[in-house]
Scaffold this active site. Structure first.
Site: not given
Length: 188
Positions: A117, A161
Site C-alpha cells: 500500500h 505493517h
C-alpha cells in the site's frame, strides 16, 4: 569465551534493528489506533488497494479523458505489484503479531516487508508530482501527498505493517515513479 565474528555482530545488529522496529511499531499502534476512527483507516486502506486502483486507472484509459501517460501509469502499477511481490518473497518477514487475524482486512498476504500500500500510494503521488499536467495545481499535488502519507501511516495503525515496511514501501514507490517517468520522457 568464543571470539565474536563479523557475521555474529552483523546478525546481532540486524536483530536489534528488527526488535526496535517491532517495539516502535507496536507502541505507535497501541497509542494511536483507537484515537482515529477505524472507518477512516479502512477507507485509506481500500483506496490504495491494487484491486481498486488498477481497474480505476484502466477504466480511464478507455475514456475520452485518455492521456498519453496513462499507459506508463498502468505499467508502473504493474511494476509495483511485481516488485513488492518479489521483495516480499525474498524477505518473508511476518506481519505484526499484535493483529494476528488482520481484522478487519478483507484479504492480505502473509508477509509484511515492504508495504505494498505504501509503495503504491507513493508511486501515485510521485508520478503525479512529476507530470507537467499537474505542476501548476499545488492543491492536487498536496492532496495526493497527504493521502500517501496518511495511507502509509494507517498501515502501522491498523497493525498490518511495521514502520520499516512502510518506509521501504514508500522509497520503492518513489523509485518506481522515477523509473516509469524517465521511461515516459524517453518515449516522447
Amino acid at each position: 569465551m568464543a571470539p565474536t565474528t563479523a557475521a555474529t555482530k552483523s546478525t546481532s545488529f540486524h536483530h536489534r534493528i528488527i526488535t526496535l522496529d517491532a517495539a516502535v511499531s507496536k507502541s505507535i499502534h497501541t497509542l494511536f489506533h483507537t484515537s482515529i476512527p477505524g472507518s477512516l483507516l479502512l477507507l485509506l486502506e481500500y483506496s490504495a488497494d491494487f484491486r481498486f486502483s488498477f481497474p480505476l486507472a484502466l477504466s480511464l484509459y478507455f475514456t475520452r479523458v485518455r492521456r498519453p501517460y496513462l499507459i506508463q501509469f498502468l505499467v508502473g502499477l504493474l511494476v509495483d505489484l511485481l516488485f513488492v511481490g518479489l521483495v516480499k518473497s525474498i524477505f518473508r518477514r511476518s506481519r505484526p503479531l499484535y493483529n494476528p487475524d488482520m481484522k478487519p482486512a478483507v484479504s492480505v498476504d502473509h508477509f509484511s516487508f515492504p508495504s505494498g500500500h505504501a509503495s503504491r500510494v507513493f508511486f501515485v503521488a510521485s508520478f503525479i508530482s512529476l507530470l507537467d499536467d499537474f505542476s501548476g495545481n499545488c492543491w492536487l499535488v498536496l492532496g495526493v501527498w497527504t493521502w500517501a502519507v496518511l495511507t502509509s501511516c494507517s498501515r502501522v495503525l491498523l497493525g498490518r505493517h511495521f514502520v520499516s515496511d512502510v518506509l521501504a514501501g514508500a522509497c520503492l514507490g518513489v523509485l518506481e515513479a522515477a523509473f516509469v517517468f524517465r521511461f515516459l520522457k524517453e518515449g516522447k
